[in-house]
Scaffold this motif. Structure first.
Motif: not given
Length: 254
Positions: A112-120, A141-152
């Protein structure tokens, strides 16, 4: 010297010392021998300047191994169970002995804290060392307009993250080294790693991330750089997010 090599050397030095004491007649019986090996291995680790937490590992390694052997004989456990446990730990932690980056999972308060740091505006976010995707799924879920990439890199967390990310069309899930892909296309790069790779993370961020983008480090500071701000997360861990803005007054050298 790599930490894993130091650990092996400390164990060998402890074993050699305990064997010498036993050969001289100074020690007798199993447990005095085990205790002396553990103590000498821990002392060797101190001499080799290992991190302090290695001392507990050296003090407990052989005593726990002996206890496990006795327990398995008493209960009639097949040795294959120990092999299965080792393989499972290997699949979870993979190259942690080399990279010194353990498996950390971000909680919902942090997401949630990281979500508040994302650009509008719609943004691209990269989670390096993404574990099972515990940060990216709430963000997706919070930002369906954003693209997220995870690398592991570790197989077991990657596989679990892959399965859990299937229902999120805005999550791209990759397996690989966190330094392999370019970070130039991302507006936010999130890292929850360890102190060890932070200098290399900063060097890559400075070389590749565009001006105005954010590097967000959970818990671990960039050596020699000043964050634009520090976000205190109200969770049990007392999480602190160190936020570095690239190419501006934030992220300046001390």
């Amino acid at each position: 010297m790599p930490p894993a090599l130091k650990a092996l050397l400390a164990q060998l030095m402890g074993t050699a010392g305990a064997f010498a004491l036993a050969s001289s007649g100074a020690l007798g019986g199993l447990w005095p021998l085990v205790a002396s090996q553990a103590g000498l291995a821990a002392a060797s680790a101190l001499v080799l300047r290992s991190e302090r937490w290695w001392l507990a590992i050296h003090l407990g390694f052989l005593p726990l191994a002996v206890l496990a052997h006795g327990l398995s004989r008493a209960l009639g456990l097949h040795p294959g169970w120990y092999l299965a446990g080792f393989v499972l730990l290997l699949l979870v932690y993979w190259t942690s002995f080399r990279t010194q980056v353990p498996l950390y999972l971000s909680n919902r308060a942090t997401a949630a804290a990281v979500g508040r740091l994302l650009p509008a505006a719609p943004a691209c976010v990269l989670d390096i060392g993404a574990g099972t995707g515990s940060l990216l799924r709430p963000l997706a879920r919070m930002r369906t307009d954003c693209r997220f990439t995870g690398i592991e890199l570790a197989p077991a967390p990657w596989l679990l993250g892959r399965l859990l990310a299937v229902r999120f069309p805005n999550i791209e899930w990759r397996r690989g080294d966190l330094f392999a892909p370019s970070w130039s296309d991302y507006d936010v790069v999130y890292a929850f790693l360890s102190p060890v790779p932070m200098a290399a993370v900063w060097a890559k961020a400075c070389a590749e991330m565009k001006p105005g983008s954010l590097l967000v480090s959970n818990g671990f500071v960039v050596p020699g750089a000043e964050p634009e701000r520090i976000v205190e997360v109200a969770d049990r861990r007392g999480t602190r997010l160190h936020v570095y803005r690239m190419g501006t007054h934030g992220g300046r050298r001390r």
